[in-house]
Scaffold this active site. Structure first.
Site, PDB file in Angstrom:
ATOM      1  N   GLU A  41       1.364   2.185  -0.122  1.00 58.36           N
ATOM      2  CA  GLU A  41       1.106   0.757   0.051  1.00 58.36           C
ATOM      3  C   GLU A  41       0.962   0.175  -1.349  1.00 58.36           C
ATOM      4  OE1 GLU A  41      -2.692  -2.027   1.013  1.00 58.36           O
ATOM      5  OE2 GLU A  41      -2.427  -0.306   2.361  1.00 58.36           O
ATOM      6  N   ARG A  45      -0.480  -7.610  -5.900  1.00 56.20           N
ATOM      7  CA  ARG A  45      -1.257  -8.486  -6.776  1.00 56.20           C
ATOM      8  C   ARG A  45      -0.909  -8.325  -8.262  1.00 56.20           C
ATOM      9  NH1 ARG A  45      -5.683  -4.994  -4.787  1.00 56.20           N
ATOM     10  NH2 ARG A  45      -6.375  -3.571  -6.421  1.00 56.20           N
ATOM     11  N   LYS A 129      -6.189  -3.206   9.997  1.00 55.48           N
ATOM     12  CA  LYS A 129      -6.874  -2.588   8.876  1.00 55.48           C
ATOM     13  C   LYS A 129      -8.370  -2.870   9.036  1.00 55.48           C
ATOM     14  CE  LYS A 129      -6.871  -2.977   3.791  1.00 55.48           C
ATOM     15  NZ  LYS A 129      -6.176  -3.621   2.646  1.00 55.48           N
TER      16      LYS A 129
END
Length: 319
Positions: A41, A45, A129
C-alpha cells in the site's frame, strides 16, 4: 467478496510504504516479493507515490499494488491510472467511496467507531480499514464493533507489529493487517533492501507460525501400528491412544494401521492459517495435492504437498 480483497486476505499482511524517491520503488518491490509479501500500500502523500506505483505495477506484475492515504477523487484517478489495484483512505469520505464503487475499484476507508462502520454498510462495503488501530482501542475495540455488524470485516492499520500481528489475525473478522515495521523509512532511505527482505521473511514466518506437529509412520497392519506406538510409549512415557486409522504415541508419533500417503509415512506441519500458508508456499513454487484438501465450516484446515520429501508426504494442518 471482491477478488482483490480475497487476495489481500490470503496474503495476510499489507506493507504500508512511504516512498520519497521513485528510484527506491523497484528494489523495495523486489525486497517485498523476495520476502514473501507480494503486496504494498503506497501512501499517496509524497510526490514520488504515483510514479512509484507505476514502477511497481509494471516491473512486478505478480505484485498487488494499492494506493493509501487517498483523500480525493482526483487522487483515485491518478493512482488507478498508475496501476493501483485498490484504494485505502485514513477516514471515510462518502464522495471518494462512492466514486471508487462507480469505477469498480476496491476501496477500504478508515473507520474508528460504530458510526463510521454504519456509513460503510450504507455505502455497500464489506471491508473497512480500522485506523489508527492501537490508538483507537486495538483488537478489543474491533471485537466490540464486530459483534453487531456480523458481515463486516476489518483491516486494522496503525501500531501493528511482529508482537501483536497474530492476536489480530486470529480473530476471524479481520481480513488482513496493514503494517510498516518491515519497511521502515530509514531502511528505505539507506538502501538496506536486504534487511527489508529479511524483516519481511520474519514477518511472514511469524504470521504463519510453522511448527512440526507429528510424524506418521506407515505400518503394514493394525498389529504393527499398535506395536510401533507401544514402543514409543514404553520408551518415552508417551500416552498411547488408538483411533480408527492410526495409533498415536503422545501427540508427536502416529503409527498408521495401513500404509497411507508417502513411501515411509507423512509429516504434519502446523500453521496459524492453512489458506495463507498455501498462498505463500505457492508463491515459492510449491504445488499441492488439491484432492487431499479438507475443510471445516468452509475453511481450509488441511492439505498435502504434491511432492514427497525424503519419502515422506508432507501436509499442512490448522493449529
Amino acid at each position: 467478496m471482491n477478488e482483490v480483497l480475497e487476495k489481500i486476505q490470503k496474503i495476510g499482511i499489507v506493507p504500508v510504504v512511504v516512498l520519497n524517491d521513485a528510484k527506491d520503488a523497484a528494489p523495495l518491490a523486489k525486497a517485498l516479493c523476495d520476502g514473501g509479501l507480494p503486496c504494498a500500500e503506497v501512501t499517496f502523500r509524497t510526490e514520488a507515490a504515483e510514479e512509484s506505483i507505476r514502477i511497481m505495477a509494471e516491473q512486478f506484475p505478480q505484485m498487488l499494488v494499492g494506493a493509501g492515504t487517498v483523500l480525493t477523487t482526483e487522487q483515485v484517478d491518478r493512482a488507478v491510472a498508475a496501476g493501483a489495484k485498490f484504494i485505502v483512505s485514513p477516514g471515510l469520505n462518502p464522495k471518494v467511496v462512492k466514486y471508487c464503487i462507480e469505477k469498480g475499484v476496491p476501496v477500504t476507508p478508515g473507520t474508528a467507531n460504530p458510526s463510521d462502520v454504519e456509513q460503510a454498510i450504507e455505502l455497500g462495503l464489506e471491508v473497512v480499514k480500522f485506523f489508527p488501530a492501537e490508538a483507537a482501542g486495538g483488537l478489543n475495540m474491533i471485537k466490540s464493533m464486530a459483534a453487531p455488524y456480523t458481515n463486516m470485516k476489518f483491516m486494522p492499520t496503525g501500531g501493528i507489529n511482529a508482537k501483536n500481528i497474530n492476536s489480530y489475525l486470529a480473530f476471524p473478522k479481520i481480513l488482513a493487517c496493514g503494517g510498516s515495521w518491515m519497511v521502515k523509512g530509514d531502511l528505505v532511505a539507506a538502501g538496506e533492501f536486504d534487511k527489508i527482505t529479511e524483516l519481511t521473511k520474519e514477518a511472514v514466518m511469524t504470521m504463519l507460525g510453522f511448527e512440526l506437529k507429528h510424524i506418521g509412520i506407515n505400518c503394514e497392519n493394525e498389529e504393527e501400528a499398535e506395536k510401533t506406538a507401544g514402543t514409543f510409549a514404553s520408551l518415552f512415557g508417551f500416552e498411547k491412544k488408538s483411533g480408527n486409522s492410526s495409533v498415536f504415541a503422545g501427540s508427536a508419533v502416529e503409527a498408521m494401521k495401513s500404509p497411507y500417503l508417502g513411501a515411509k509415512g507423512h509429516i504434519a506441519v502446523g500453521t496459524n492459517s492453512v489458506d495463507r500458508a498455501v498462498n505463500y508456499l505457492e508463491s515459492q513454487g510449491v504445488e499441492f495435492n488439491m484432492d487431499s484438501a479438507k475443510y471445516k465450516d468452509g475453511k481450509l484446515t488441511a492439505i498435502y504437498l504434491k511432492e514427497e520429501v525424503a519419502g515422506f508426504a508432507v501436509h499442512l494442518v490448522q493449529k
